[in-house]
Design a protein around this motif. Structure first.
Motif, short mmCIF file in Angstrom:
data_model
loop_
_atom_site.label_atom_id
_atom_site.label_comp_id
_atom_site.label_asym_id
_atom_site.label_seq_id
_atom_site.Cartn_x
_atom_site.Cartn_y
_atom_site.Cartn_z
N LEU A 127 31.84 43.88 27.91
CA LEU A 127 32.80 42.16 28.27
C LEU A 127 33.98 42.18 28.04
CD1 LEU A 127 32.70 39.16 29.02
CD2 LEU A 127 32.12 38.89 26.83
N GLY A 128 34.18 43.22 26.24
CA GLY A 128 35.67 43.38 25.68
C GLY A 128 36.82 44.14 27.21
N ALA A 175 39.73 43.31 33.76
CA ALA A 175 40.21 41.98 34.65
C ALA A 175 41.47 41.56 34.74
CB ALA A 175 38.83 40.77 34.74
N ALA A 176 42.05 41.03 33.40
CA ALA A 176 43.60 40.68 33.39
C ALA A 176 44.34 41.67 34.56
CB ALA A 176 44.13 40.22 32.20
N ALA A 224 45.42 40.81 26.96
CA ALA A 224 44.14 41.39 27.09
C ALA A 224 43.40 41.95 27.10
CB ALA A 224 43.88 40.35 28.43
N GLY A 274 40.82 43.35 23.80
CA GLY A 274 39.83 43.83 24.41
C GLY A 274 39.22 45.14 23.72
N PHE A 314 35.81 44.47 30.29
CA PHE A 314 35.41 43.48 31.60
C PHE A 314 36.96 43.01 31.62
CE2 PHE A 314 34.70 40.51 33.53
CZ PHE A 314 34.03 39.89 34.53
N MET A 315 37.56 41.68 30.65
CA MET A 315 38.20 40.48 30.42
C MET A 315 38.90 41.33 30.65
SD MET A 315 36.40 38.41 27.66
CE MET A 315 38.47 37.58 27.54
N GLY A 316 40.16 42.50 29.62
CA GLY A 316 40.79 43.26 30.33
C GLY A 316 41.79 44.00 31.08
N ALA A 355 34.95 44.55 36.48
CA ALA A 355 36.13 43.89 36.26
C ALA A 355 36.77 43.73 37.73
CB ALA A 355 36.81 44.37 35.67
N THR A 405 35.15 42.55 40.53
CA THR A 405 34.23 40.65 40.68
C THR A 405 36.40 40.14 41.10
OG1 THR A 405 33.26 40.83 39.20
CG2 THR A 405 34.20 39.30 38.90
#
Length: 398
Positions: free
Chosen positions: A28-29, A35-36, A282, A286, A31-33, A337, A340
């Motif tokens: 998840l960490g 994705a940003a 981000a 992450g 993924f978030m970084g 990421a 998505t």
């Protein structure tokens, strides 16, 4: 005992599946970084494509000028070829300088009963196509012979071609400006010259021929094309400074066709910088999370680490187990990421608002590189701690 690559992968999958909560948080960490970062790159690509579309609808960015004596006592100077050569040498960012002659009394263009009203009829210099960036769709542009021999030839844009020649090619056909017959030798694409103005029907003549038929009623303007939109303001300032220095005592006015697009580009640059900072933050957040999770994993598996080292595993082999785990999670989180963000961007640019968007492998590669840099980089130093564990204490679980 050393692990083969196959055993290392199998062990990695077993360890990741044995603590799916930790693995999920790490993924998840990442993924978030990622994705940003990927969203930032996509936004930059979309805004740049939108700006390029607007630029493509207009003539190349250009500026022109006027000069006057504030006292009203002197006539404004007419710049000649020498002035423009020096200007192009001293003002960086100028692509080319061309001329347009206006003042022709005719505004109606006729061909066999078809009439086009409010046409722009101009005489242009030999490099005018280069300055405007107009493509010749059919036929050819002017040649030096057309100027030297004062040939009654014309180039029209597609707007006029559709009005006067709806059923055939205009090339080698005749059209009339009042009583003057011209032969069409080429058709150019129609573009906006100024912001918010739809293309008018246009007829281009050679500058020599236009001056001859317009006589003393003609007047000319200079069109100074700019190499890059980002140089727009600098070129304006450079031309004004050049004219003030070369002709002191005269007021100089500068205006152009792309001031609004220049401001839009500058706003996009600022927005993209802000978005990149957010994306980097981000990634850092992450990475910190991944590092903390890896530290916890090392502490939880101290006895396992001690046992493997006791039976012959090297420090590098033990470290590689943690690094491979991070790389695998980076691959999963980064791929998820990118997929998505791509899907959401595609939906947004087709269902929510219309915008040019295509998947860019380069942006995906940068995003995936960020995934591995964060995942593997954040886990490296906690994994390095493995080499500092005492085997005896590890076997005791200390």
């Amino acid at each position: 005992m050393a692990l083969s690559p196959t055993d290392l992968v199998i062990t990695t999958f077993r360890d990741l599946g044995g603590n799916w909560v930790r693995s999920g948080l790490t993924t998840l960490g990442i993924f978030m970084g990622v994705a940003a970062v990927n969203a930032t790159l996509n936004i930059g690509t979309i805004t740049s494509a939108q700006l390029q579309e607007k630029l493509a609808q207009r003539d190349n960015p250009f500026v022109t000028y006027f000069m006057y004596d504030p006292t009203g006592l002197k006539t404004a100077p007419e710049l000649g070829e020498e002035d423009f050569i020096v200007m192009q040498q001293e003002v960086p960012g100028i692509a080319s300088i061309s001329y347009r002659t206006r003042g022709l009394s005719a505004s109606q263009v006729r061909h066999q009963g078809q009439v086009a009203l409010n046409a722009d009829i101009e005489g242009v210099s030999l490099n005018f196509q280069e300055t405007t960036g107009r493509k010749v769709i059919e036929g050819r542009f002017f040649q030096q012979t057309d100027f030297d021999e004062y040939y009654p030839v014309a180039i029209i844009n597609t707007t006029l071609a559709e009005q006067l020649f709806p059923e055939g090619s205009p090339v080698n056909q005749g059209l009339f400006l009042g009583t003057i017959r011209l032969t069409v030798i080429g058709v150019t694409e129609a573009k906006q010259r100024w912001s918010g103005r739809e293309p008018n029907p246009e007829v281009w003549l050679t500058q020599n021929y236009a001056n001859a038929i317009a006589g003393q009623y003609s007047w000319g303007t200079t069109q100074i094309a700019i190499q890059e939109l980002e140089n727009y303001e600098a070129v304006e300032a450079g031309i004004e400074a050049f004219l003030n220095q070369r002709y002191p005592g005269f007021e100089v006015g500068i205006w152009g066709n792309a001031a609004d697009l220049y401001r839009e580009e500058q706003q996009q640059r600022t927005s993209n910088r802000i978005l990149k900072v957010v994306g980097l933050l981000a990634l850092v957040i992450g990475g910190v999370g991944i590092a903390n999770i890896t530290v916890a994993a090392v502490m939880e598996r101290t006895r396992e680490i001690g046992l493997r080292r006791a039976i012959g595993a090297t420090d590098w082999e033990v470290m590689m187990q943690f690094i491979v785990e991070a790389a695998l999670l980076s691959l999963v989180g980064g791929t998820a990421a990118i997929a998505t963000v791509h899907g959401l961007t595609r939906i947004a640019t087709t269902q929510v608002f219309e915008a040019p968007y295509t998947f860019r492998p380069q942006a995906a590669a940068i995003s995936m590189g960020a995934a591995f840099a964060v995942g593997v980089g954040a886990s490296f130093f906690p994994a390095l701690r493995v080499t500092q564990i005492d085997v005896v204490q590890a076997l005791r679980g200390e």
